[in-house]
Design a protein around this motif. Structure first.
Motif, short mmCIF file in Angstrom:
data_model
loop_
_atom_site.label_atom_id
_atom_site.label_comp_id
_atom_site.label_asym_id
_atom_site.label_seq_id
_atom_site.Cartn_x
_atom_site.Cartn_y
_atom_site.Cartn_z
N THR A 1 -12.63 -9.59 -22.70
CA THR A 1 -13.75 -10.00 -21.86
C THR A 1 -13.87 -9.10 -20.63
N GLY B 1 -17.67 -8.45 -20.51
CA GLY B 1 -18.24 -9.64 -21.13
C GLY B 1 -18.37 -9.53 -22.63
N ASP C 1 -20.41 -12.02 -24.22
CA ASP C 1 -21.54 -12.89 -24.54
C ASP C 1 -22.74 -12.05 -24.97
N VAL C 2 -23.62 -12.67 -25.74
CA VAL C 2 -24.81 -11.96 -26.22
C VAL C 2 -25.60 -11.43 -25.02
N ASP D 1 -24.48 -9.00 -23.01
CA ASP D 1 -23.59 -8.23 -22.14
C ASP D 1 -23.56 -6.77 -22.59
N ALA E 1 -22.02 -13.02 -31.06
CA ALA E 1 -20.70 -13.43 -30.58
C ALA E 1 -20.29 -14.71 -31.28
N VAL F 1 -17.03 -10.14 -32.22
CA VAL F 1 -18.18 -9.72 -31.43
C VAL F 1 -18.82 -8.52 -32.12
#
Length: 298
Positions: A164, A192, A194-195, A197, A221, A226
């Motif tokens: 992350t 990150g 997350d979608v 990022d 994700a 990912v």
């Protein structure tokens, strides 16, 4: 089968003329490169190849293969001077060029000694494997995939935390990448998983050319996986291949170890496939391994 040997090869006016032209060409390129503020590049990619090429031009060869070797080497050195930013491509292609040149020489001499000169019409067929990607012949399997797996001594939850945080620049450990001077990211930003990022990999300018950057974004994700897409690529590596998709996944092997896997899909930019395909596979594998190093999982 014996080679055609000249008992006492002599240095002729043609040798001196060729050496002079090579030196003049090198001097012009050297001045232009120095004026661009790249004196180190001028010495490595201009002065050294020019000196070697001029020396070979002044060295008469006694055999047919010797002459072919000298001519081929001079041509490669002059090409590396003209394309000093792409000298790595000349280096990678050199074994292929030598192989074709000496193979053709051996075939022509064998046919001549067999007293079958009509068979020489088949020699142009040797060029067919090199027509791939030229527009005359289609490309063969330009879409390639490389996958690297590594087991690290961290539990899966800690691996997720470090992933992350995103990658960070680190020294190159791969021997092939270091020896060839393959450009690697010198500046990395973004984090990150997350979608949406984004991770950005910046390349510093070098003797190979201007740097540029590669911008990747998280497309999907899920727990333990990912997927990245590439939305912009102005990096120097874009001349050799095009990134298409990357998948980063991890799973616990035991309470203290985690397997992490990176799969990258790319489009090869160099042909022919039977030669450059394996080479790019090895170099991209080393590059993906360097990406794992930048993730600081060890």
């Amino acid at each position: 089968m014996t080679d055609d040997v000249e008992p006492t090869p002599r240095r002729t006016r043609a040798h001196w003329t060729l050496a002079g032209l090579i030196t003049l060409f090198g001097a012009v390129v050297f001045v232009l490169v120095v004026r661009e503020g790249r004196a180190d590049s001028a010495v490595l990619f201009v002065a050294l190849p020019v000196l070697l090429a001029a020396a070979l031009a002044l060295a008469p060869q006694r055999t047919a293969h010797g002459r072919v070797f000298a001519i081929t080497t001079v041509a490669l050195l002059v090409a590396s001077v003209a394309l000093h930013e792409g000298a790595i491509c000349v280096l990678l292609a050199a074994p292929l060029v030598y192989g074709v040149a000496h193979g053709t020489t051996a075939l022509v001499r064998a046919l001549r000694e067999a007293n079958r000169p009509y068979a020489l019409v088949a020699v142009p067929l040797l060029l067919l494997p090199g027509l791939e990607g030229s527009g005359i012949a289609p490309r063969v399997a330009p879409e390639q995939t490389v996958e690297v797996t590594r087991v690290v001594g961290l539990p899966a939850d800690q691996v997720a935390e470090r992933l992350t945080a995103g990658p960070r620049p680190t020294d190159v450990r791969s021997v092939p990448l270091r020896v060839l001077g393959v450009p690697t990211p010198g500046q990395v930003s973004g984090d990150g998983l997350d979608v949406g990022d984004r991770w950005m990999f910046g390349y510093h300018g070098s003797a190979h050319g201007p740097g540029g950057h590669l911008l990747a974004t998280v497309e999907n994700a899920a727990p333990g996986r990912v997927d990245f897409g590439f939305v912009e690529d102005t990096s120097i590596t874009a001349r050799w291949f095009t990134w298409r998709h990357a998948a980063l996944s991890w799973r616990a092997v035991d309470p203290g170890h985690t397997e992490i896997r990176i799969r990258v899909d790319y489009t090869r930019g160099l042909d022919p496939s039977w030669y450059f395909g394996p080479i790019q596979q090895v170099l991209l594998g080393a590059g993906v391994g360097h990406l794992l190093d930048m993730l600081a999982l060890e």
